[in-house]
Design an enzyme around this catalytic site. Structure first.
Site, PDB file in Angstrom:
ATOM      1  N   LYS A  22       0.830  -1.215   0.000  1.00  0.00           N
ATOM      2  CA  LYS A  22       0.000   0.000   0.000  1.00  0.00           C
ATOM      3  C   LYS A  22       0.861   1.261   0.000  1.00  0.00           C
ATOM      4  CE  LYS A  22      -1.950   2.024   3.937  1.00  0.00           C
ATOM      5  NZ  LYS A  22      -1.611   3.388   4.065  1.00  0.00           N
ATOM      6  N   ASN A  23       1.820   1.330   0.904  1.00  0.00           N
ATOM      7  CA  ASN A  23       2.534   2.598   1.050  1.00  0.00           C
ATOM      8  C   ASN A  23       3.531   2.853  -0.082  1.00  0.00           C
ATOM      9  OD1 ASN A  23       0.983   3.248   3.205  1.00  0.00           O
ATOM     10  ND2 ASN A  23       2.495   2.696   4.770  1.00  0.00           N
ATOM     11  N   ARG A  93      -4.196  10.107   3.221  1.00  0.00           N
ATOM     12  CA  ARG A  93      -2.939  10.756   3.573  1.00  0.00           C
ATOM     13  C   ARG A  93      -2.051  10.951   2.336  1.00  0.00           C
ATOM     14  NH1 ARG A  93      -2.331  14.089   7.241  1.00  0.00           N
ATOM     15  NH2 ARG A  93      -0.184  14.711   7.365  1.00  0.00           N
ATOM     16  N   CYS A 117      -5.383   8.187   8.517  1.00  0.00           N
ATOM     17  CA  CYS A 117      -5.644   7.709   9.884  1.00  0.00           C
ATOM     18  C   CYS A 117      -5.300   8.791  10.888  1.00  0.00           C
ATOM     19  CB  CYS A 117      -4.771   6.487  10.188  1.00  0.00           C
ATOM     20  SG  CYS A 117      -5.185   5.039   9.225  1.00  0.00           S
ATOM     21  N   ARG A 122      -0.345  15.368  12.577  1.00  0.00           N
ATOM     22  CA  ARG A 122       0.425  14.912  11.406  1.00  0.00           C
ATOM     23  C   ARG A 122       0.881  16.143  10.614  1.00  0.00           C
ATOM     24  NH1 ARG A 122      -2.021   9.321   8.977  1.00  0.00           N
ATOM     25  NH2 ARG A 122       0.088   9.230   8.150  1.00  0.00           N
ATOM     26  N   PRO A 123       1.891  16.863  11.143  1.00  0.00           N
ATOM     27  CA  PRO A 123       2.328  18.093  10.490  1.00  0.00           C
ATOM     28  C   PRO A 123       3.003  17.810   9.140  1.00  0.00           C
ATOM     29  CG  PRO A 123       3.834  17.523  12.273  1.00  0.00           C
ATOM     30  CD  PRO A 123       2.722  16.512  12.313  1.00  0.00           C
ATOM     31  N   ILE A 124       3.076  18.842   8.289  1.00  0.00           N
ATOM     32  CA  ILE A 124       3.787  18.667   7.014  1.00  0.00           C
ATOM     33  C   ILE A 124       4.922  19.700   6.873  1.00  0.00           C
ATOM     34  CG2 ILE A 124       1.858  17.542   5.809  1.00  0.00           C
ATOM     35  CD1 ILE A 124       1.434  20.236   4.324  1.00  0.00           C
ATOM     36  N   ASP A 125       5.404  20.185   8.020  1.00  0.00           N
ATOM     37  CA  ASP A 125       6.447  21.218   7.979  1.00  0.00           C
ATOM     38  C   ASP A 125       7.702  20.748   7.232  1.00  0.00           C
ATOM     39  OD1 ASP A 125       6.479  19.554  10.423  1.00  0.00           O
ATOM     40  OD2 ASP A 125       8.387  20.551  10.793  1.00  0.00           O
ATOM     41  N   GLN A 126       8.046  19.480   7.338  1.00  0.00           N
ATOM     42  CA  GLN A 126       9.270  18.995   6.663  1.00  0.00           C
ATOM     43  C   GLN A 126       9.082  18.902   5.147  1.00  0.00           C
ATOM     44  OE1 GLN A 126      12.217  18.689   8.455  1.00  0.00           O
ATOM     45  NE2 GLN A 126      10.808  19.631   9.916  1.00  0.00           N
ATOM     46  N   ASP A 306       3.670   0.713  12.176  1.00  0.00           N
ATOM     47  CA  ASP A 306       2.458   0.161  11.559  1.00  0.00           C
ATOM     48  C   ASP A 306       2.203  -1.297  11.962  1.00  0.00           C
ATOM     49  OD1 ASP A 306       2.163   2.614  10.406  1.00  0.00           O
ATOM     50  OD2 ASP A 306       2.818   2.006   8.405  1.00  0.00           O
ATOM     51  N   ARG A 398      -8.936  -0.173   3.636  1.00  0.00           N
ATOM     52  CA  ARG A 398      -8.027   0.796   3.014  1.00  0.00           C
ATOM     53  C   ARG A 398      -6.697   0.136   2.692  1.00  0.00           C
ATOM     54  NH1 ARG A 398      -6.703   5.623   6.364  1.00  0.00           N
ATOM     55  NH2 ARG A 398      -5.314   5.770   4.589  1.00  0.00           N
TER      56      ARG A 398
HETATM   57  C1  EPZ Z   1       3.843   7.069   6.584  1.00  0.00           C
HETATM   58  O1  EPZ Z   1       3.111   8.171   7.101  1.00  0.00           O
HETATM   59  C2  EPZ Z   1       2.871   5.936   6.428  1.00  0.00           C
HETATM   60  N1  EPZ Z   1       1.819   6.357   5.502  1.00  0.00           N
HETATM   61  C3  EPZ Z   1       2.282   5.560   7.782  1.00  0.00           C
HETATM   62  O2  EPZ Z   1       1.517   4.395   7.596  1.00  0.00           O
HETATM   63  C4  EPZ Z   1       3.406   5.220   8.758  1.00  0.00           C
HETATM   64  O3  EPZ Z   1       2.874   5.053  10.037  1.00  0.00           O
HETATM   65  C5  EPZ Z   1       4.439   6.352   8.794  1.00  0.00           C
HETATM   66  O4  EPZ Z   1       4.893   6.670   7.452  1.00  0.00           O
HETATM   67  C6  EPZ Z   1       5.669   5.998   9.609  1.00  0.00           C
HETATM   68  O5  EPZ Z   1       6.268   4.839   9.091  1.00  0.00           O
HETATM   69  C7  EPZ Z   1       2.028   6.296   4.194  1.00  0.00           C
HETATM   70  O6  EPZ Z   1       3.090   5.882   3.733  1.00  0.00           O
HETATM   71  C8  EPZ Z   1       0.919   6.718   3.310  1.00  0.00           C
HETATM   72  P1  EPZ Z   1       6.040  10.288   8.591  1.00  0.00           P
HETATM   73  P2  EPZ Z   1       3.736   9.620   7.070  1.00  0.00           P
HETATM   74  O7  EPZ Z   1       6.075  11.554   7.800  1.00  0.00           O
HETATM   75  O8  EPZ Z   1       4.563   9.755   5.854  1.00  0.00           O
HETATM   76  C9  EPZ Z   1       6.582  13.574  12.069  1.00  0.00           C
HETATM   77  C10 EPZ Z   1      -0.338   2.976   7.760  1.00  0.00           C
HETATM   78  O9  EPZ Z   1      -0.922   2.458   8.734  1.00  0.00           O
HETATM   79  N2  EPZ Z   1       6.551  14.563  10.971  1.00  0.00           N
HETATM   80  O10 EPZ Z   1       7.139   9.313   8.418  1.00  0.00           O
HETATM   81  O11 EPZ Z   1       2.621  10.579   7.272  1.00  0.00           O
HETATM   82  C11 EPZ Z   1       5.224  12.907  12.263  1.00  0.00           C
HETATM   83  O12 EPZ Z   1       4.381  13.718  13.085  1.00  0.00           O
HETATM   84  C12 EPZ Z   1       0.104   4.435   7.808  1.00  0.00           C
HETATM   85  O13 EPZ Z   1      -0.111   2.386   6.693  1.00  0.00           O
HETATM   86  C13 EPZ Z   1       6.822  15.883  11.251  1.00  0.00           C
HETATM   87  O14 EPZ Z   1       7.058  16.279  12.409  1.00  0.00           O
HETATM   88  O15 EPZ Z   1       4.649   9.566   8.359  1.00  0.00           O
HETATM   89  C14 EPZ Z   1       5.612  11.603  12.882  1.00  0.00           C
HETATM   90  O16 EPZ Z   1       5.808  11.783  14.254  1.00  0.00           O
HETATM   91  C15 EPZ Z   1      -0.366   5.132   9.032  1.00  0.00           C
HETATM   92  N3  EPZ Z   1       6.804  16.795  10.221  1.00  0.00           N
HETATM   93  C16 EPZ Z   1       6.954  11.268  12.222  1.00  0.00           C
HETATM   94  O17 EPZ Z   1       7.439  12.522  11.697  1.00  0.00           O
HETATM   95  C17 EPZ Z   1       6.550  16.424   8.936  1.00  0.00           C
HETATM   96  O18 EPZ Z   1       6.565  17.285   8.048  1.00  0.00           O
HETATM   97  C18 EPZ Z   1       6.897  10.269  11.082  1.00  0.00           C
HETATM   98  O19 EPZ Z   1       5.928  10.675  10.128  1.00  0.00           O
HETATM   99  C19 EPZ Z   1       6.290  15.072   8.660  1.00  0.00           C
HETATM  100  C20 EPZ Z   1       6.301  14.158   9.694  1.00  0.00           C
END
Ligand code: EPZ
Length: 431
Positions: A22-23, A93, A117, A122-126, A306, A398
């Site tokens: 999926k991812n 997402r 989910c 779930r910030p997108i600052d990065q 996950d 999903r």
């Molecule tokens: C991906 O989410 C996956 N989703 C998630 O899987 C998975 O839990 C996650 O990666 C971690 O492995 C998809 O691939 C679609 P991150 P993502 O950006 O990309 C923080 C599932 O069940 N962060 O790696 O949204 C954030 O808050 C789903 O299949 C920032 O601070 O996760 C978190 O604490 C649920 N700023 C950490 O980083 C940002 O700009 C990791 O988030 C982005 C993230």
């Protein structure tokens, strides 16, 4: 309302085949926009996140057709708009990958804020930091749209303050055609990052280092269509492995990359399961009550967040006390309330859960709070005595293809049943 009705207590035995990841697919489908050509993608899982992404891409002008059950042909030559307002965007997402792909192709994008989910903030600052480093301006509009615009994207260095899968992927998508060299430091290393890099390279990109924490992307002028096959889903595989162990079963999980499953395999062995590895399969056997162990979720190659709900559910049946630390998400223990209803002794304090194992869980009416919480409910219900009814199964669908059929093949007593909604019930009685 549809529910899964499960009569627990059956040992899972036999073979199950894992679908495409999926991812990975939710990143690769938007990435086809960059090709401006025709791509044929194999091993597409039949899950609702894919259906949603296909619908969104179609509204953007992509020509998409199924060649067979698991192969999609995607023609992005006529994608003309950089605006995506489709309502589905807010449910998914991964819709934020459309931003990276659109700025990679058009140097601009206007996309509705993504959903997905609820796991805490779930910030997108990065992601924004990465787009800005490449020369784009990012505006968050009042109507929850993200607007990104660049005169000219240019390669640059991007250091991610947190290891983020989404930000790594989005910067990769934006940088593939940006002139010069982009270096992503502190990049995520998940298997789906490597899969996306391989896909981009098959389209003619120059991406190196994916799977390490430094990814180097040299911008190319043009990409072209290609044929590509999605990797197997690490988390779907892990879910069947843990389900096998929780029901004290014996299951061969096929179509996997055992290397991707190492952290899950290690923890299952620590808890007393036997795990045999083959080239493209793993066999999990468990013939006694699990032993306790501790887990701490970490970015890859650590134990995947996950898999945390599923593994914690398994540990609810262990002898002794286990401690589970969630270090990726702020709020990924909501499902524990449902397990408590089934007799689990699991208590959460912030981002840590303490589990005193019990001999057996008891079937109960429970709810899938999100995708992986739903997978945990399936495992809980199958290992429990008695009948469980799981609500909100749309979350499970999903990310898990044919989950009822796959578990049934392994001997689970699971069916999907349609229950009249309570309102409907009242109306019918009134009428
Ligand atoms: C991906 O989410 C996956 N989703 C998630 O899987 C998975 O839990 C996650 O990666 C971690 O492995 C998809 O691939 C679609 P991150 P993502 O950006 O990309 C923080 C599932 O069940 N962060 O790696 O949204 C954030 O808050 C789903 O299949 C920032 O601070 O996760 C978190 O604490 C649920 N700023 C950490 O980083 C940002 O700009 C990791 O988030 C982005 C993230």
């Amino acid at each position: 309302m549809e529910k899964f009705v499960i009569t627990g207590g059956q040992r899972l035995t036999g073979e199950v085949s894992v679908s495409g990841a999926k991812n990975a697919v939710v990143a690769i489908l938007p990435a086809t926009i960059l090709a401006q050509d025709i791509c044929r993608i194999e091993n597409i899982p039949n899950i609702s996140d894919v259906t949603a992404m296909v619908k969104i891409l179609k509204t953007m002008g992509a020509g998409i057709k199924y060649i067979n059950k698991t192969t999609l042909e995607i023609d992005t030559r006529h994608v003309g708009s950089f605006v995506v307002e489709h309502e589905l965007t807010r449910q998914l997402r991964a819709s934020y990958y459309l931003i990276g792909a659109l700025i990679g192709r058009f140097s601009r994008a206007r996309v509705a804020m993504p959903g997905g989910c609820y796991l805490g903030l779930r910030p997108i600052d990065q992601h924004i930091k990465g787009f800005e480093a490449l020369g784009a301006q990012v505006t968050m509009e009042e109507n929850a749209m993200v607007h990104v615009e660049a005169q000219h994207l240019m390669g640059n260095s991007v250091y991610l303050d947190v290891v983020s899968v989404g930000a790594t992927i989005n910067v990769m998508l934006a940088a593939v055609k940006a002139p010069g060299l982009t270096v992503i430091e502190n990049a995520a290393k998940e298997p789906h990052i490597v899969d996306l890099a391989n896909f981009l390279n098959t389209m003619g990109a120059d991406v190196r280092g994916a799977g390490t924490d430094v990814i180097k992307i040299r911008g190319v002028q043009n990409l072209h269509g290609c044929e590509y096959s999605i990797i197997p889903d690490q988390i779907e595989a892990g879910t069947y492995m843990v389900a096998a162990a929780a029901t004290r079963g014996d299951v061969l999980v096929k179509n996997v990359i055992p290397k991707h499953l190492e952290s899950i395999t290690a923890k299952l062995i620590e808890a007393g399961a036997t795990v045999e590895e083959f080239d493209e399969a793993v066999r999990v056997k468990m013939d006694r009550r699990p032993g306790h162990c501790n887990i701490k979720t970490m970015p890859h190659p650590g134990f995947p967040t996950d898999m945390q709900p599923q593994f914690s559910t398994f540990l609810c049946l262990a002898e002794g006390t286990s401690i589970v630390s969630e270090s990726v998400w702020d709020n990924r223990f909501r499902y524990t309330e449902q397990l408590q209803r089934m007799g689990a002794n699991i208590h959460v304090n912030g981002k840590t859960a303490v589990i005193e194992g019990v001999e057996r869980l008891k079937g109960a009416p429970i709810r899938a709070d999100d995708l992986r919480a739903g997978a945990a409910m399936l495992i809980a219900a199958m290992s429990a005595s008695g009948i469980s009814e799981i609500e909100e199964i749309q979350h499970i669908e999903r990310g898990y293809e044919n989950v009822v059929d796959k578990f049934r093949t392994l001997g689970a007593k699971i069916e999907r049943r349609n229950f009249p909604d309570e309102d409907e019930d009242v109306q019918r009685t009134a009428g």
